[in-house]
Scaffold this motif. Structure first.
Motif, PDB file in Angstrom:
ATOM      1  N   ALA A 221       0.850  -1.191   0.000  1.00 59.22           N
ATOM      2  CA  ALA A 221       0.000   0.000   0.000  1.00 59.22           C
ATOM      3  C   ALA A 221       0.882   1.235   0.000  1.00 59.22           C
ATOM      4  CB  ALA A 221      -0.915  -0.012   1.203  1.00 59.22           C
TER       5      ALA A 221
ATOM      6  N   ASP B   1     -10.817   0.193  -5.730  1.00 61.92           N
ATOM      7  CA  ASP B   1      -9.860  -0.908  -5.794  1.00 61.92           C
ATOM      8  C   ASP B   1     -10.096  -1.909  -4.668  1.00 61.92           C
ATOM      9  OD1 ASP B   1      -8.716   0.166  -8.053  1.00 61.92           O
ATOM     10  OD2 ASP B   1      -7.090   1.174  -6.960  1.00 61.92           O
TER      11      ASP B   1
ATOM     12  N   HIS C 138      -5.936   7.901   1.499  1.00 60.63           N
ATOM     13  CA  HIS C 138      -6.850   6.935   0.887  1.00 60.63           C
ATOM     14  C   HIS C 138      -7.984   7.710   0.218  1.00 60.63           C
ATOM     15  CE1 HIS C 138      -8.216   2.765   0.651  1.00 60.63           C
ATOM     16  NE2 HIS C 138      -9.450   3.231   0.782  1.00 60.63           N
TER      17      HIS C 138
ATOM     18  N   ASP D 227      -9.057   4.394  -4.456  1.00 60.38           N
ATOM     19  CA  ASP D 227      -8.601   3.305  -3.595  1.00 60.38           C
ATOM     20  C   ASP D 227      -9.774   2.502  -3.057  1.00 60.38           C
ATOM     21  OD1 ASP D 227      -5.889   3.936  -3.892  1.00 60.38           O
ATOM     22  OD2 ASP D 227      -6.026   5.443  -2.298  1.00 60.38           O
TER      23      ASP D 227
END
Length: 78
Positions: free
Chosen positions: A55, A68, A61, A65
């Motif tokens: 990460a 994902d 974030h 993200d």
């Protein structure tokens, strides 16, 4: 009455060509059924992502993200 309508008949190669094409298609179908289990399952390989990718902690974030995370099966709201 029908004999009066038909003045002549001629033979063409199309019935034989059609029969040959049907036999070739049947052979291809049988070949596919017999050998399909041995094919490599690489159809979806380009869509796979590395789940063990580190990460990136250098940025916050964001919404991408979260998408994902959903793609990987994780619940980003948890």
């Amino acid at each position: 009455a029908i004999a009066d309508l038909v003045s002549s008949m001629s033979l063409t190669p199309w019935p034989a060509v059609t029969l040959l094409a049907e036999l070739l298609l049947a052979a291809a179908a049988i070949f596919t059924l017999v050998t399909a289990r041995r094919w490599q399952g690489s159809a979806g390989r380009k869509y796979r992502t590395a789940t063990d990718a580190p990460a990136d902690a250098s940025r916050p974030h964001d919404a991408i993200d979260s998408w994902d995370d959903l793609s990987r099966g994780a619940d980003p709201t948890a």
